[in-house]
Design a protein around this motif. Structure first.
Motif, mmCIF file in Angstrom:
data_model
loop_
_atom_site.group_PDB
_atom_site.id
_atom_site.type_symbol
_atom_site.label_atom_id
_atom_site.label_comp_id
_atom_site.label_asym_id
_atom_site.label_seq_id
_atom_site.Cartn_x
_atom_site.Cartn_y
_atom_site.Cartn_z
ATOM 1 N N ILE A 7 -23.842 20.035 -27.149
ATOM 2 C CA ILE A 7 -23.403 20.415 -27.292
ATOM 3 C C ILE A 7 -22.632 20.229 -29.198
ATOM 4 C CG2 ILE A 7 -20.211 19.150 -27.317
ATOM 5 C CD1 ILE A 7 -21.435 17.102 -24.940
ATOM 6 N N LEU A 8 -23.172 20.348 -30.421
ATOM 7 C CA LEU A 8 -22.952 19.835 -31.295
ATOM 8 C C LEU A 8 -22.774 21.347 -31.730
ATOM 9 C CD1 LEU A 8 -24.117 16.316 -33.082
ATOM 10 C CD2 LEU A 8 -21.408 16.765 -32.122
ATOM 11 N N ARG A 9 -24.199 21.489 -31.503
ATOM 12 C CA ARG A 9 -24.180 23.067 -31.485
ATOM 13 C C ARG A 9 -23.824 23.808 -31.291
ATOM 14 N NH1 ARG A 9 -29.915 25.931 -29.485
ATOM 15 N NH2 ARG A 9 -28.307 25.918 -27.747
ATOM 16 N N GLU A 10 -22.797 23.684 -30.034
ATOM 17 C CA GLU A 10 -21.969 24.638 -29.422
ATOM 18 C C GLU A 10 -20.667 24.607 -30.764
ATOM 19 O OE1 GLU A 10 -18.410 25.998 -27.751
ATOM 20 O OE2 GLU A 10 -18.671 24.219 -28.612
ATOM 21 N N VAL A 11 -20.408 23.704 -30.781
ATOM 22 C CA VAL A 11 -18.405 22.949 -31.512
ATOM 23 C C VAL A 11 -19.691 23.505 -33.179
ATOM 24 C CG1 VAL A 11 -17.956 21.518 -32.603
ATOM 25 C CG2 VAL A 11 -18.361 20.908 -30.036
ATOM 26 N N ARG A 12 -20.324 23.708 -33.746
ATOM 27 C CA ARG A 12 -20.895 24.127 -35.040
ATOM 28 C C ARG A 12 -19.339 25.680 -34.698
ATOM 29 N NH1 ARG A 12 -24.589 20.456 -34.875
ATOM 30 N NH2 ARG A 12 -24.948 18.670 -35.849
ATOM 31 N N GLY A 13 -20.582 25.892 -33.885
ATOM 32 C CA GLY A 13 -20.529 27.344 -33.791
ATOM 33 C C GLY A 13 -19.219 27.608 -33.372
ATOM 34 N N ALA A 14 -18.037 27.392 -32.228
ATOM 35 C CA ALA A 14 -16.854 27.576 -32.294
ATOM 36 C C ALA A 14 -15.937 27.450 -33.361
ATOM 37 C CB ALA A 14 -16.417 26.769 -30.850
ATOM 38 N N LEU A 15 -16.300 26.805 -34.213
ATOM 39 C CA LEU A 15 -15.458 26.383 -35.406
ATOM 40 C C LEU A 15 -15.516 27.205 -36.273
ATOM 41 C CD1 LEU A 15 -13.843 24.525 -37.355
ATOM 42 C CD2 LEU A 15 -15.997 22.808 -37.731
ATOM 43 N N SER A 16 -16.742 27.575 -36.750
ATOM 44 C CA SER A 16 -16.659 28.669 -37.655
ATOM 45 C C SER A 16 -15.839 29.876 -36.866
ATOM 46 C CB SER A 16 -18.212 29.367 -37.617
ATOM 47 O OG SER A 16 -18.435 30.266 -38.345
ATOM 48 N N SER A 17 -15.638 30.431 -36.045
ATOM 49 C CA SER A 17 -14.900 31.323 -34.781
ATOM 50 C C SER A 17 -13.477 30.940 -35.551
ATOM 51 C CB SER A 17 -14.916 31.713 -33.654
ATOM 52 O OG SER A 17 -14.295 32.510 -32.924
ATOM 53 N N ARG A 19 -11.905 29.224 -37.459
ATOM 54 C CA ARG A 19 -11.735 28.828 -38.717
ATOM 55 C C ARG A 19 -11.075 29.990 -39.116
ATOM 56 N NH1 ARG A 19 -13.016 24.344 -42.003
ATOM 57 N NH2 ARG A 19 -12.591 25.411 -43.629
ATOM 58 N N SER A 20 -12.231 31.223 -38.961
ATOM 59 C CA SER A 20 -11.842 32.792 -39.294
ATOM 60 C C SER A 20 -10.493 33.630 -38.447
ATOM 61 C CB SER A 20 -13.039 33.346 -38.867
ATOM 62 O OG SER A 20 -14.132 33.794 -38.590
ATOM 63 N N GLY A 21 -10.441 33.033 -36.868
ATOM 64 C CA GLY A 21 -8.776 33.703 -35.953
ATOM 65 C C GLY A 21 -7.607 32.759 -36.403
ATOM 66 N N ARG A 22 -7.731 31.373 -37.470
ATOM 67 C CA ARG A 22 -6.783 30.081 -37.593
ATOM 68 C C ARG A 22 -7.143 29.627 -39.367
ATOM 69 N NH1 ARG A 22 -6.334 27.476 -33.664
ATOM 70 N NH2 ARG A 22 -5.208 28.841 -32.471
ATOM 71 N N PRO A 23 -6.544 30.435 -40.696
ATOM 72 C CA PRO A 23 -7.146 29.434 -40.945
ATOM 73 C C PRO A 23 -6.654 28.239 -41.413
ATOM 74 C CG PRO A 23 -7.063 32.198 -41.307
ATOM 75 C CD PRO A 23 -6.357 31.704 -40.512
ATOM 76 N N LEU A 119 -16.345 17.065 -36.705
ATOM 77 C CA LEU A 119 -17.543 17.427 -37.653
ATOM 78 C C LEU A 119 -17.057 18.315 -38.894
ATOM 79 C CD1 LEU A 119 -20.162 19.359 -35.376
ATOM 80 C CD2 LEU A 119 -19.589 16.558 -35.953
ATOM 81 N N ASP A 120 -15.625 18.237 -39.200
ATOM 82 C CA ASP A 120 -14.892 18.671 -40.439
ATOM 83 C C ASP A 120 -13.880 18.365 -40.144
ATOM 84 O OD1 ASP A 120 -13.690 21.638 -41.164
ATOM 85 O OD2 ASP A 120 -16.026 21.843 -42.109
ATOM 86 N N GLU A 121 -12.805 19.125 -41.640
ATOM 87 C CA GLU A 121 -11.357 18.536 -41.896
ATOM 88 C C GLU A 121 -10.633 19.197 -41.055
ATOM 89 O OE1 GLU A 121 -10.870 17.673 -45.981
ATOM 90 O OE2 GLU A 121 -12.148 16.438 -46.012
ATOM 91 N N TYR A 122 -10.979 20.119 -40.977
ATOM 92 C CA TYR A 122 -10.496 21.440 -40.349
ATOM 93 C C TYR A 122 -9.367 20.934 -39.239
ATOM 94 C CZ TYR A 122 -8.628 26.031 -38.426
ATOM 95 O OH TYR A 122 -7.666 26.901 -37.726
ATOM 96 N N GLN A 123 -10.896 20.067 -38.211
ATOM 97 C CA GLN A 123 -10.417 19.825 -37.033
ATOM 98 C C GLN A 123 -9.499 18.696 -36.802
ATOM 99 O OE1 GLN A 123 -14.725 19.472 -36.609
ATOM 100 N NE2 GLN A 123 -13.962 20.001 -34.280
ATOM 101 N N ILE A 124 -9.177 18.360 -38.259
ATOM 102 C CA ILE A 124 -8.306 17.239 -37.881
ATOM 103 C C ILE A 124 -6.780 17.793 -37.944
ATOM 104 C CG2 ILE A 124 -8.065 14.731 -39.153
ATOM 105 C CD1 ILE A 124 -10.500 14.511 -39.916
#
Length: 242
Positions: A7-17, A19-23, A119-124
């Motif tokens: 799950i954590l591996r998937e979350v990291r990948g999805a988070l990168s995508s 962030r690109s779509g919604r800075p 895992l990242d401030e972005y998600q908060i």
């Protein structure tokens, strides 16, 4: 690789995508129009109650009944024993999204917890932008400095934090001012043992209700939450410990 590691591996990948779509700049603009925060802690304080969950599927039992999922928010809204809603926002494993949280928030008056592997401030910031009133921070995923820093950011944005622990060691990682602490009986240690999955045992070996004895080690005055693996048949047992 365990379910949690997957799950954590998937979350990291999805988070990168994401962030690109919604800075981040777009999120900051959304924050100005976010709905007012509803107090998560006040909702839990007065008496025994439930944080009721909304999700389309889970690694443990697979897809939920569509009718149950669709009717859940309004059913929870009308149930006095439900104090707040927990909305899963992971797409790959739980079938939901942060947009799902925003939609549900608009339909109910009770506080909303964003249940996510943060895992990242972005998600908060994303959580508050879409209307979350509180977030989940997991001590088996984050180290002490990130638990502290993420908690500070959540509070800065007006949200509260439900800290999740599984062991006595994880309790020691929490910030001294941790107000709401949940003990999770589900371990996610292996890829097997889930009830409802093909080839699985009738017993869910990922759940250990004895972990709720950690309640005795939580700081005085803490709002205490029993998480996961609780069936109607053992609510009395669990509430007796808490």
């Amino acid at each position: 690789m365990t379910i949690l590691e997957e799950i954590l591996r998937e979350v990291r990948g999805a988070l990168s995508s994401t962030r690109s779509g919604r800075p981040v700049g777009e999120l900051r603009a959304m924050l100005a129009d976010a709905p007012p925060v509803r107090s998560f802690s006040n909702a839990l304080t007065h008496s025994f109650g439930l944080i009721a969950e909304v999700k389309k599927k889970s690694p443990s039992v697979g897809p939920m009944r569509a009718q149950n999922f669709e009717e859940a928010p309004l059913a929870y809204e009308g149930a006095d024993i439900v104090r707040a809603l927990s909305v899963l926002t992971n797409s790959a494993y739980f079938g939901m999204s942060i947009e799902s949280l925003g939609d549900i928030r608009a339909r109910v008056s009770k506080p909303i917890l964003r249940k996510e592997f943060i895992l990242d401030e972005y998600q908060i910031r994303e959580a508050r932008a879409f209307g979350a009133d509180a977030i989940l921070l997991m001590a088996n995923v984050l180290d002490a400095p990130r638990l502290r820093g993420f908690s500070d950011l959540a509070h800065e944005l007006g949200m509260e934090v439900l800290f999740e622990v599984h062991t006595a060691q994880e309790i020691q990682l929490l910030p001294p001012d941790a107000k709401i602490i949940g003990i999770n009986s589900r371990k996610f240690k292996t890829k097997h043992g889930f009830v409802g999955k093909s080839g699985a045992s009738e017993q869910d070996f990922t759940v250990d209700l004895s972990v709720f004895q950690l309640n005795e080690e939580l700081p005085p005055g803490t709002l205490r939450v029993a998480e996961s693996g609780i069936a109607p048949s053992n609510i009395k047992q669990v509430s007796g410990v808490f």
